[in-house]
Design a protein around this motif. Structure first.
Motif, PDB file in Angstrom:
ATOM      1  N   LYS A  47      28.958   4.496  -9.871  1.00 25.03           N
ATOM      2  CA  LYS A  47      27.998   5.405  -9.259  1.00 25.03           C
ATOM      3  C   LYS A  47      27.142   6.100 -10.310  1.00 25.03           C
ATOM      4  CE  LYS A  47      30.564   6.521  -5.022  1.00 25.03           C
ATOM      5  NZ  LYS A  47      31.252   7.612  -4.275  1.00 25.03           N
ATOM      6  N   VAL A  48      27.787   6.522 -11.407  1.00 23.70           N
ATOM      7  CA  VAL A  48      27.052   7.192 -12.484  1.00 23.70           C
ATOM      8  C   VAL A  48      26.024   6.251 -13.100  1.00 23.70           C
ATOM      9  CG1 VAL A  48      27.261   8.181 -14.792  1.00 23.70           C
ATOM     10  CG2 VAL A  48      28.883   8.833 -13.011  1.00 23.70           C
ATOM     11  N   GLU A  49      26.427   5.005 -13.334  1.00 22.48           N
ATOM     12  CA  GLU A  49      25.495   4.034 -13.915  1.00 22.48           C
ATOM     13  C   GLU A  49      24.303   3.793 -13.000  1.00 22.48           C
ATOM     14  OE1 GLU A  49      26.835   0.497 -16.034  1.00 22.48           O
ATOM     15  OE2 GLU A  49      28.901   1.153 -15.676  1.00 22.48           O
ATOM     16  N   ILE A  50      24.565   3.693 -11.697  1.00 25.85           N
ATOM     17  CA  ILE A  50      23.475   3.473 -10.736  1.00 25.85           C
ATOM     18  C   ILE A  50      22.505   4.651 -10.751  1.00 25.85           C
ATOM     19  CG2 ILE A  50      22.907   3.276  -8.281  1.00 25.85           C
ATOM     20  CD1 ILE A  50      25.510   1.664  -7.958  1.00 25.85           C
ATOM     21  N   LYS A  51      23.058   5.878 -10.783  1.00 25.07           N
ATOM     22  CA  LYS A  51      22.197   7.056 -10.829  1.00 25.07           C
ATOM     23  C   LYS A  51      21.368   7.099 -12.114  1.00 25.07           C
ATOM     24  CE  LYS A  51      24.939  10.042  -7.805  1.00 25.07           C
ATOM     25  NZ  LYS A  51      25.751  11.279  -7.700  1.00 25.07           N
ATOM     26  N   GLN A  52      21.981   6.669 -13.215  1.00 27.44           N
ATOM     27  CA  GLN A  52      21.240   6.632 -14.482  1.00 27.44           C
ATOM     28  C   GLN A  52      20.061   5.665 -14.397  1.00 27.44           C
ATOM     29  OE1 GLN A  52      24.292   5.605 -17.306  1.00 27.44           O
ATOM     30  NE2 GLN A  52      24.830   7.754 -17.728  1.00 27.44           N
ATOM     31  N   VAL A  53      20.309   4.483 -13.823  1.00 23.65           N
ATOM     32  CA  VAL A  53      19.230   3.495 -13.687  1.00 23.65           C
ATOM     33  C   VAL A  53      18.142   4.017 -12.759  1.00 23.65           C
ATOM     34  CG1 VAL A  53      18.636   1.184 -12.870  1.00 23.65           C
ATOM     35  CG2 VAL A  53      20.703   1.531 -14.207  1.00 23.65           C
ATOM     36  N   GLU A  54      18.547   4.671 -11.665  1.00 27.17           N
ATOM     37  CA  GLU A  54      17.554   5.250 -10.750  1.00 27.17           C
ATOM     38  C   GLU A  54      16.677   6.264 -11.475  1.00 27.17           C
ATOM     39  OE1 GLU A  54      19.835   6.849  -7.578  1.00 27.17           O
ATOM     40  OE2 GLU A  54      19.828   5.004  -6.395  1.00 27.17           O
ATOM     41  N   ALA A  55      17.302   7.107 -12.298  1.00 25.22           N
ATOM     42  CA  ALA A  55      16.539   8.118 -13.038  1.00 25.22           C
ATOM     43  C   ALA A  55      15.571   7.468 -14.021  1.00 25.22           C
ATOM     44  CB  ALA A  55      17.502   9.041 -13.778  1.00 25.22           C
ATOM     45  N   LEU A  56      16.031   6.401 -14.685  1.00 24.13           N
ATOM     46  CA  LEU A  56      15.164   5.701 -15.643  1.00 24.13           C
ATOM     47  C   LEU A  56      13.975   5.064 -14.935  1.00 24.13           C
ATOM     48  CD1 LEU A  56      17.899   4.005 -17.885  1.00 24.13           C
ATOM     49  CD2 LEU A  56      16.371   5.877 -18.557  1.00 24.13           C
ATOM     50  N   ILE A  57      14.233   4.480 -13.762  1.00 19.45           N
ATOM     51  CA  ILE A  57      13.152   3.836 -13.009  1.00 19.45           C
ATOM     52  C   ILE A  57      12.135   4.877 -12.529  1.00 19.45           C
ATOM     53  CG2 ILE A  57      12.605   2.603 -10.867  1.00 19.45           C
ATOM     54  CD1 ILE A  57      15.227   1.064 -11.253  1.00 19.45           C
ATOM     55  N   GLU A  58      12.628   6.034 -12.055  1.00 21.79           N
ATOM     56  CA  GLU A  58      11.708   7.099 -11.630  1.00 21.79           C
ATOM     57  C   GLU A  58      10.853   7.580 -12.795  1.00 21.79           C
ATOM     58  OE1 GLU A  58      14.006  10.161  -9.859  1.00 21.79           O
ATOM     59  OE2 GLU A  58      14.527   8.997  -8.063  1.00 21.79           O
ATOM     60  N   GLU A  59      11.480   7.686 -13.971  1.00 19.06           N
ATOM     61  CA  GLU A  59      10.729   8.107 -15.164  1.00 19.06           C
ATOM     62  C   GLU A  59       9.660   7.077 -15.517  1.00 19.06           C
ATOM     63  OE1 GLU A  59      11.514   8.985 -19.928  1.00 19.06           O
ATOM     64  OE2 GLU A  59      13.199   8.613 -18.578  1.00 19.06           O
ATOM     65  N   LEU A  60      10.010   5.776 -15.412  1.00 20.71           N
ATOM     66  CA  LEU A  60       9.050   4.715 -15.708  1.00 20.71           C
ATOM     67  C   LEU A  60       7.908   4.728 -14.699  1.00 20.71           C
ATOM     68  CD1 LEU A  60       8.272   2.257 -17.401  1.00 20.71           C
ATOM     69  CD2 LEU A  60       9.711   0.852 -15.912  1.00 20.71           C
ATOM     70  N   GLN A  61       8.227   4.934 -13.414  1.00 19.56           N
ATOM     71  CA  GLN A  61       7.179   4.993 -12.390  1.00 19.56           C
ATOM     72  C   GLN A  61       6.193   6.122 -12.675  1.00 19.56           C
ATOM     73  OE1 GLN A  61       9.644   5.292  -8.888  1.00 19.56           O
ATOM     74  NE2 GLN A  61       9.279   3.159  -8.316  1.00 19.56           N
ATOM     75  N   LEU A  62       6.723   7.278 -13.096  1.00 19.58           N
ATOM     76  CA  LEU A  62       5.863   8.408 -13.429  1.00 19.58           C
ATOM     77  C   LEU A  62       4.960   8.071 -14.613  1.00 19.58           C
ATOM     78  CD1 LEU A  62       5.086  11.343 -12.897  1.00 19.58           C
ATOM     79  CD2 LEU A  62       6.934  12.045 -14.438  1.00 19.58           C
ATOM     80  N   SER A  63       5.508   7.382 -15.608  1.00 15.74           N
ATOM     81  CA  SER A  63       4.716   6.976 -16.781  1.00 15.74           C
ATOM     82  C   SER A  63       3.613   6.015 -16.385  1.00 15.74           C
ATOM     83  CB  SER A  63       5.626   6.324 -17.834  1.00 15.74           C
ATOM     84  OG  SER A  63       6.607   7.216 -18.288  1.00 15.74           O
ATOM     85  N   ILE A  64       3.942   5.094 -15.474  1.00 16.94           N
ATOM     86  CA  ILE A  64       2.947   4.117 -15.019  1.00 16.94           C
ATOM     87  C   ILE A  64       1.808   4.819 -14.301  1.00 16.94           C
ATOM     88  CG2 ILE A  64       2.557   2.188 -13.436  1.00 16.94           C
ATOM     89  CD1 ILE A  64       5.483   1.358 -14.031  1.00 16.94           C
ATOM     90  N   LYS A  65       2.159   5.792 -13.403  1.00 22.20           N
ATOM     91  CA  LYS A  65       1.116   6.538 -12.690  1.00 22.20           C
ATOM     92  C   LYS A  65       0.249   7.315 -13.663  1.00 22.20           C
ATOM     93  CE  LYS A  65       3.649   7.108  -8.334  1.00 22.20           C
ATOM     94  NZ  LYS A  65       4.291   8.068  -7.403  1.00 22.20           N
ATOM     95  N   THR A  66       0.865   7.885 -14.693  1.00 26.41           N
ATOM     96  CA  THR A  66       0.107   8.631 -15.695  1.00 26.41           C
ATOM     97  C   THR A  66      -0.869   7.722 -16.428  1.00 26.41           C
ATOM     98  OG1 THR A  66       1.961  10.146 -16.012  1.00 26.41           O
ATOM     99  CG2 THR A  66       0.283  10.106 -17.736  1.00 26.41           C
ATOM    100  N   SER A  67      -0.412   6.508 -16.785  1.00 29.39           N
ATOM    101  CA  SER A  67      -1.292   5.563 -17.469  1.00 29.39           C
ATOM    102  C   SER A  67      -2.452   5.149 -16.581  1.00 29.39           C
ATOM    103  CB  SER A  67      -0.501   4.317 -17.904  1.00 29.39           C
ATOM    104  OG  SER A  67       0.347   4.627 -18.985  1.00 29.39           O
TER     105      SER A  67
END
Length: 478
Positions: A115-135
């Protein structure tokens, strides 16, 4: 002496860019003794070259180039992160599958770790999505700034010696090309489904992306169109085309090998339509190196194959010349191309102005099928096809258009929506979709404008109250 120095300083600041037409020196003594003044009069040109503006442009070009380089580096980082995240997701998928098959081999601690690993990946993906929108926001900002700079350079070229701004124009051209390439890479990474119809509908249209004023350098050329071949022949994949006029009569068309030459207004071919084959209206397109457009004598469709330089015409029984789009005259036939083929839309007197969709057989230049919609053509500002779905657009206000109607030729059902998007200028004469890059191309009061599209990629076809429309009779003039 003081007056002379003042004149020389004034002259020095302008002589490099403008000539002194007339000047004279006038001396006078007032009062007694040696007191007096010397006055110099210089009649300078009414306009001088704005060197300060050009310096600002050059400095801004350097800044924009640096910002673009940073965005390119970010793209490379995005690619590496996506690869790493995909590998982690694959590993997690394997672990979860094993746990499902053999639940007795794992305890609560193992489950909590997953569960912790899944949450970590979700957080990383959300961070990447935010970076993409910023770009994406940065790209839009760069596009706006570059467009403004190019417009300024256009004005300088018309007013001053072109040799003085040519170097700066070349620099901006290179930046525009870098931005185009950067956007292309961004689209390839984050929109890999180009060419696929595994989506239900358009859900968003981007801000208008303004390339520049037309090749005539005149906003008076309000009629016309521009874009890319929707089914390019080999070695013409990067080709752009443009045709523009001050009236609704189509006489010629220009072709550019790539985006750079479009910006530089350097066509590799300028083709004049043969006598008796001039067109009318604005919704013409290029597909597989052929021009499809409207003619008035006889009233119908025309096709010009640039490979064989062969003209053809086709009359559609019942098609009316009485119905055009709301903001542009003589657009009785509107050609569209998408992932499924070539289409033309029009209205008939017997349908009382309701629009008809017809699929064109490209080999025979005949009509294969027709579908009747319920949308009244004079109430539509333009229309296009995507994946066999007809989209009608209407004007909302002086700045806004709306995709308000859809007809699916596969299911023969219609639906209504309200997807808003902005216009750059007041009116436009051509709007078409290109399946090769999933963009809309608009000719907007003389300007080249395009839009990115977002589709509903995950949801199934939206079930809405729909009215099935019967397929109407084939054209007997195939």
């Amino acid at each position: 002496m003081i007056g002379t120095l003042y004149f020389l300083a004034l002259l020095g600041s302008t002589l490099a860019w403008g000539r002194v037409d007339v000047w004279s020196e006038r001396a006078s003594r007032n009062g007694t003794g040696d007191g007096g003044s010397c006055t110099c009069e210089a009649f300078l040109p009414s306009t001088t070259f704005p060197i300060k503006d050009l310096i600002v442009l050059e400095e801004t070009a350097g800044e924009l180039s640096h910002r673009l380089e940073l965005e390119i580096v970010k793209l490379e980082e995005f690619e590496m992160k996506m690869t790493a995240y995909a590998n982690r997701i694959a590993q997690l998928t394997v672990k979860v599958s094993l746990m499902e098959k053999n639940p007795d081999d794992y305890n609560d601690a193992d489950l909590e770790e997953i569960k912790v690993e899944i949450k970590q990946v979700e957080a990383l993906i959300e961070e990447l999505q935010l970076s993409i929108k910023t770009s994406a926001t940065v790209y839009e900002s760069l596009r706006v700034q570059i467009t403004a700079m190019v417009s300024t350079l256009d004005q300088l070229e018309k007013t001053y010696d072109k040799s003085l701004v040519l170097a700066t124009r070349r620099e901006y051209t290179e930046i525009q090309l870098q931005l185009e390439e950067c956007e292309k890479r961004h689209q390839e990474i984050f929109n890999p489904n180009i060419g696929s119809c595994a989506h239900s509908c358009i859900i968003k249209v981007s801000k208008p992306i303004v390339i520049q004023l037309n090749t005539h350098l005149s906003s008076g050329y309000i009629y016309g169109g521009w874009g890319k071949d929707s089914k390019p022949i080999p070695e013409r994949e990067s080709m752009y085309w443009y045709s523009g006029y001050s009236s609704a009569t189509m006489r010629d068309i220009r072709f550019y090998t790539d985006y750079k030459n479009l910006i530089l207004r350097t066509p590799f071919m300028h083709h004049n339509l043969a006598s008796g084959w001039t067109g009318t209206g604005n919704n013409f397109i290029i597909r597989e190196n052929c021009l499809y457009y409207q003619i008035n004598s006889p009233f119908g469709l025309a096709k010009l194959n640039f490979t064989t330089v062969r003209y053809e015409s086709r009359v559609i029984a019942g098609a009316s010349s009485s119905f055009s789009y709301s903001n542009s005259p003589n657009q009785n036939f509107d050609f569209s191309a998408d992932e499924t083929g070539l289409y033309v839309t029009y209205a008939k007197d017997e349908t009382r102005g309701k629009m008809v969709i017809a699929r064109i057989n490209e080999a025979s230049f005949g009509i294969e099928e027709e579908w009747l919609t319920s949308v009244y053509k004079p109430g539509v500002s333009n229309a296009f096809m995507v994946c066999g779905v007809f989209y009608a657009v209407k004007t909302v206000d002086i700045h806004t258009e709306a995709i308000f109607y859809m007809y699916d030729t596969k299911t023969k059902q219609e639906s209504f929506g309200n997807v808003l998007f902005e216009r750059f200028q007041d009116k436009y004469s051509n709007l078409d979709y290109n399946p090769k890059d999933q963009k809309l191309y608009m000719y907007n009061d003389g300007y080249y404008v395009s839009y990115h599209l977002w589709f509903n990629q995950t949801a199934p076809a939206i079930e809405q109250p729909a009215v099935e429309q019967n397929k109407i009779t084939k054209d007997t003039n195939q």
